[in-house]
Design an enzyme around this catalytic site. Structure first.
Site, PDB file in Angstrom:
ATOM      1  N   TYR A  35     -26.573  24.752   4.620  1.00  0.00           N
ATOM      2  CA  TYR A  35     -27.479  25.544   5.468  1.00  0.00           C
ATOM      3  C   TYR A  35     -26.603  26.386   6.383  1.00  0.00           C
ATOM      4  O   TYR A  35     -26.115  25.905   7.415  1.00  0.00           O
ATOM      5  CB  TYR A  35     -28.414  24.638   6.287  1.00  0.00           C
ATOM      6  CG  TYR A  35     -29.439  23.867   5.480  1.00  0.00           C
ATOM      7  CD1 TYR A  35     -29.715  24.186   4.151  1.00  0.00           C
ATOM      8  CD2 TYR A  35     -30.162  22.829   6.048  1.00  0.00           C
ATOM      9  CE1 TYR A  35     -30.657  23.477   3.420  1.00  0.00           C
ATOM     10  CE2 TYR A  35     -31.116  22.116   5.322  1.00  0.00           C
ATOM     11  CZ  TYR A  35     -31.344  22.452   3.999  1.00  0.00           C
ATOM     12  OH  TYR A  35     -32.282  21.744   3.279  1.00  0.00           O
ATOM     13  N   LEU A  84     -50.609  29.106   3.958  1.00  0.00           N
ATOM     14  CA  LEU A  84     -51.392  28.320   4.906  1.00  0.00           C
ATOM     15  C   LEU A  84     -52.553  29.112   5.496  1.00  0.00           C
ATOM     16  O   LEU A  84     -53.244  28.629   6.369  1.00  0.00           O
ATOM     17  CB  LEU A  84     -50.497  27.783   6.027  1.00  0.00           C
ATOM     18  CG  LEU A  84     -49.411  26.790   5.598  1.00  0.00           C
ATOM     19  CD1 LEU A  84     -48.712  26.214   6.803  1.00  0.00           C
ATOM     20  CD2 LEU A  84     -49.996  25.671   4.758  1.00  0.00           C
ATOM     21  N   PHE A 142     -40.733  22.224   2.819  1.00  0.00           N
ATOM     22  CA  PHE A 142     -41.752  23.266   3.004  1.00  0.00           C
ATOM     23  C   PHE A 142     -43.062  22.658   3.542  1.00  0.00           C
ATOM     24  O   PHE A 142     -44.152  22.953   3.021  1.00  0.00           O
ATOM     25  CB  PHE A 142     -42.030  24.031   1.708  1.00  0.00           C
ATOM     26  CG  PHE A 142     -40.867  24.808   1.160  1.00  0.00           C
ATOM     27  CD1 PHE A 142     -39.884  25.314   2.000  1.00  0.00           C
ATOM     28  CD2 PHE A 142     -40.749  25.065  -0.202  1.00  0.00           C
ATOM     29  CE1 PHE A 142     -38.804  26.042   1.496  1.00  0.00           C
ATOM     30  CE2 PHE A 142     -39.684  25.783  -0.714  1.00  0.00           C
ATOM     31  CZ  PHE A 142     -38.716  26.268   0.131  1.00  0.00           C
ATOM     32  N   PRO A 143     -43.008  21.807   4.571  1.00  0.00           N
ATOM     33  CA  PRO A 143     -44.252  21.210   5.092  1.00  0.00           C
ATOM     34  C   PRO A 143     -45.225  22.256   5.618  1.00  0.00           C
ATOM     35  O   PRO A 143     -46.430  22.010   5.670  1.00  0.00           O
ATOM     36  CB  PRO A 143     -43.759  20.296   6.223  1.00  0.00           C
ATOM     37  CG  PRO A 143     -42.425  20.859   6.626  1.00  0.00           C
ATOM     38  CD  PRO A 143     -41.829  21.391   5.365  1.00  0.00           C
ATOM     39  N   LEU A 144     -44.677  23.429   5.993  1.00  0.00           N
ATOM     40  CA  LEU A 144     -45.539  24.532   6.451  1.00  0.00           C
ATOM     41  C   LEU A 144     -45.609  25.619   5.381  1.00  0.00           C
ATOM     42  O   LEU A 144     -45.829  26.792   5.691  1.00  0.00           O
ATOM     43  CB  LEU A 144     -44.992  25.107   7.765  1.00  0.00           C
ATOM     44  CG  LEU A 144     -44.934  24.123   8.936  1.00  0.00           C
ATOM     45  CD1 LEU A 144     -44.207  24.735  10.132  1.00  0.00           C
ATOM     46  CD2 LEU A 144     -46.341  23.707   9.338  1.00  0.00           C
ATOM     47  N   GLY A 145     -45.400  25.213   4.151  1.00  0.00           N
ATOM     48  CA  GLY A 145     -45.434  26.200   3.070  1.00  0.00           C
ATOM     49  C   GLY A 145     -44.223  27.106   3.060  1.00  0.00           C
ATOM     50  O   GLY A 145     -44.249  28.181   2.451  1.00  0.00           O
ATOM     51  N   GLY A 146     -43.169  26.681   3.756  1.00  0.00           N
ATOM     52  CA  GLY A 146     -41.956  27.498   3.778  1.00  0.00           C
ATOM     53  C   GLY A 146     -42.137  28.788   4.563  1.00  0.00           C
ATOM     54  O   GLY A 146     -41.360  29.727   4.411  1.00  0.00           O
TER      55      GLY A 146
HETATM   56  N1  LIG Z   1     -34.620  19.396  -0.399  1.00  0.00           N
HETATM   57  C1  LIG Z   1     -34.805  20.699  -0.533  1.00  0.00           C
HETATM   58  O1  LIG Z   1     -34.618  21.286  -1.598  1.00  0.00           O
HETATM   59  C2  LIG Z   1     -35.268  21.499   0.653  1.00  0.00           C
HETATM   60  C3  LIG Z   1     -35.734  22.813   0.470  1.00  0.00           C
HETATM   61  C4  LIG Z   1     -36.204  23.507   1.571  1.00  0.00           C
HETATM   62  C5  LIG Z   1     -36.202  22.925   2.826  1.00  0.00           C
HETATM   63  N2  LIG Z   1     -35.728  21.650   2.989  1.00  0.00           N
HETATM   64  C6  LIG Z   1     -35.758  20.970   4.303  1.00  0.00           C
HETATM   65  O2  LIG Z   1     -37.107  20.963   4.725  1.00  0.00           O
HETATM   66  C7  LIG Z   1     -37.202  21.528   6.049  1.00  0.00           C
HETATM   67  C8  LIG Z   1     -38.529  22.211   6.199  1.00  0.00           C
HETATM   68  O3  LIG Z   1     -38.645  23.262   5.268  1.00  0.00           O
HETATM   69  P1  LIG Z   1     -38.542  24.800   5.664  1.00  0.00           P
HETATM   70  O4  LIG Z   1     -37.931  24.960   7.006  1.00  0.00           O
HETATM   71  O5  LIG Z   1     -37.908  25.506   4.538  1.00  0.00           O
HETATM   72  O6  LIG Z   1     -40.060  25.265   5.630  1.00  0.00           O
HETATM   73  P2  LIG Z   1     -41.331  24.977   6.589  1.00  0.00           P
HETATM   74  O7  LIG Z   1     -41.014  23.965   7.613  1.00  0.00           O
HETATM   75  O8  LIG Z   1     -42.476  24.779   5.684  1.00  0.00           O
HETATM   76  O9  LIG Z   1     -41.523  26.407   7.246  1.00  0.00           O
HETATM   77  C9  LIG Z   1     -40.511  26.983   8.011  1.00  0.00           C
HETATM   78  C10 LIG Z   1     -40.879  28.444   8.199  1.00  0.00           C
HETATM   79  O10 LIG Z   1     -42.087  28.533   8.951  1.00  0.00           O
HETATM   80  C11 LIG Z   1     -41.843  29.150  10.206  1.00  0.00           C
HETATM   81  N3  LIG Z   1     -42.506  28.330  11.225  1.00  0.00           N
HETATM   82  C12 LIG Z   1     -42.132  27.110  11.696  1.00  0.00           C
HETATM   83  N4  LIG Z   1     -43.021  26.658  12.593  1.00  0.00           N
HETATM   84  C13 LIG Z   1     -43.997  27.604  12.685  1.00  0.00           C
HETATM   85  C14 LIG Z   1     -45.171  27.723  13.437  1.00  0.00           C
HETATM   86  N5  LIG Z   1     -45.556  26.767  14.287  1.00  0.00           N
HETATM   87  N6  LIG Z   1     -45.918  28.850  13.282  1.00  0.00           N
HETATM   88  C15 LIG Z   1     -45.557  29.831  12.435  1.00  0.00           C
HETATM   89  N7  LIG Z   1     -44.443  29.772  11.675  1.00  0.00           N
HETATM   90  C16 LIG Z   1     -43.654  28.664  11.804  1.00  0.00           C
HETATM   91  C17 LIG Z   1     -40.346  29.213  10.388  1.00  0.00           C
HETATM   92  O11 LIG Z   1     -39.961  30.397  11.047  1.00  0.00           O
HETATM   93  P3  LIG Z   1     -39.262  30.308  12.506  1.00  0.00           P
HETATM   94  O12 LIG Z   1     -37.895  29.750  12.269  1.00  0.00           O
HETATM   95  O13 LIG Z   1     -39.263  31.712  12.972  1.00  0.00           O
HETATM   96  O14 LIG Z   1     -40.132  29.392  13.325  1.00  0.00           O
HETATM   97  C18 LIG Z   1     -39.848  29.235   8.951  1.00  0.00           C
HETATM   98  O15 LIG Z   1     -39.873  30.551   8.436  1.00  0.00           O
HETATM   99  C19 LIG Z   1     -36.017  22.474   6.106  1.00  0.00           C
HETATM  100  O16 LIG Z   1     -35.702  22.830   7.432  1.00  0.00           O
HETATM  101  C20 LIG Z   1     -34.964  21.664   5.395  1.00  0.00           C
HETATM  102  O17 LIG Z   1     -34.387  20.723   6.293  1.00  0.00           O
HETATM  103  C21 LIG Z   1     -35.278  20.939   1.916  1.00  0.00           C
END
Ligand SMILES: NC(=O)c1ccc[n+]([C@@H]2O[C@H](COP(=O)([O-])OP(=O)(O)OC[C@H]3O[C@@H](n4cnc5c(N)ncnc54)[C@H](OP(=O)(O)O)[C@@H]3O)[C@@H](O)[C@H]2O)c1
Length: 283
Positions: A60, A220, A211-215
């Site tokens: 990352y 959503l 992607f708990p917030l759909g990435g």
């Molecule tokens: N194992 C794997 O292959 C894999 C793949 C992907 C991710 N991950 C892990 O899973 C974690 C979560 O996934 P993710 O970060 O990709 O996706 P996510 O949590 O589904 O969504 C993050 C995205 O949503 C935005 N966001 C966050 N909070 C928000 C809110 N309250 N309102 C509006 N937008 C919001 C963020 O932008 P801002 O930064 O501008 O808030 C970012 O663009 C990652 O951080 C990583 O540690 C693992």
């Protein structure tokens, strides 16, 4: 709904944690660098708000390589507070052509890189991440998982996980070593690989949706989600997180953000209790 989960049956952690992928770059991997001091502030505030589970990876990092999640975590939080679980993942390798699946030989160096970057002697939880996007059905993970199992025996890793897997991968891994957590793409609008979640629930294994917030995509934006959010005077993101935590006692949420405002908003989802009517509306 309890807000606590015992990782590996032993480490108590809050079910709402934090994903560090968005700290170095908006895209998480190989995007334009975000401001490092903001990332450190987000991490410190997350711990103040009760986060005791941070999900990261050595890959990352911003495209210029200058802002790295593991470095930000160490700078912001080391010496780490007692009880903080830092989970990392190994498996992918990043070359000039972008991400590719690494081999068993790549795993020890990857674990050592995480140990060095985080400044620890042992990693709390290491996932073997396989495939590209979507579980690589039919592919054995045994050779690679055996390497991680040996590193655990050596004391470099406390608990093992697997990521981007199906139920057969989980069954195969469990013949080699205990699996404490599975991390898969899963959220309110994407409910694939339910058998692996069922197997986690049956065996007390954490299921940690990525992607708990759909990435951060537009998935959503759904009328039912908006209706339930309005009922709770909450945002769609908060309801999506509350839904994940209500879905199964083994789900842990790790929303990713590099924004202090989004962090505060996401952590406030802990106070939302969805009613049976809400859950029915959300399907
Ligand atoms: N194992 C794997 O292959 C894999 C793949 C992907 C991710 N991950 C892990 O899973 C974690 C979560 O996934 P993710 O970060 O990709 O996706 P996510 O949590 O589904 O969504 C993050 C995205 O949503 C935005 N966001 C966050 N909070 C928000 C809110 N309250 N309102 C509006 N937008 C919001 C963020 O932008 P801002 O930064 O501008 O808030 C970012 O663009 C990652 O951080 C990583 O540690 C693992």
């Amino acid at each position: 709904m309890t807000n606590e989960f015992h990782l590996g049956g032993e480490i108590p952690i809050s079910r709402l944690g934090f994903g560090a992928m968005r700290l170095p770059a908006h895209s998480g991997i190989n995007g334009a660098a975000r401001e490092p001091e903001t990332g450190r502030s987000v991490l410190r505030r997350a711990v103040e708000l009760g986060v005791d589970h941070i999900d990261t990876a050595d890959f990352y990092r911003s495209s210029d390589g200058k802002v790295r999640a593991n470095t930000l975590i160490r700078e912001a939080l080391h010496p780490y507070p007692a009880g903080l679980v830092i989970a990392t993942k190994v498996g992918p390798v990043f070359g000039s052509d972008g991400p590719a699946q690494g081999t068993a030989a790549d795993l020890r160096p990857a674990v050592e890189a995480n140990l060095a970057a985080l400044g620890v002697d042992s990693l709390d939880l290491v996932y073997l991440r396989i495939g590209m996007m979507g579980a690589p059905h039919g592919e054995s993970l045994a050779e690679r998982f055996e390497v991680l199992a040996a590193l655990r025996e050596e004391g470099l890793i406390r608990h093992l996980g697997i990521s981007n897997v199906d139920a057969e991968h989980l069954a195969e891994a469990r013949t080699i070593a205990p699996v404490a957590a599975v991390q898969n793409n899963f959220h309110i609008a994407h409910r694939d690989e339910m058998q692996v979640l069922d197997a986690c629930a049956a065996n007390g294994i954490a299921f940690v949706p990525f992607f708990p917030l759909g990435g951060g995509r537009h998935e959503l934006r759904d009328d039912n989600l908006t209706k339930v959010a309005d009922r709770h005077e909450a945002t769609a993101s908060q309801v999506a997180l509350a839904w994940l935590l209500a879905f199964s006692p083994v789900t842990l949420a790790i929303p990713g953000t590099g924004s202090l405002a989004h962090l505060e908003e996401n952590m406030a989802a802990r106070s939302i209790t969805l009613s049976p009517d809400d859950l029915a509306d959300l399907g």
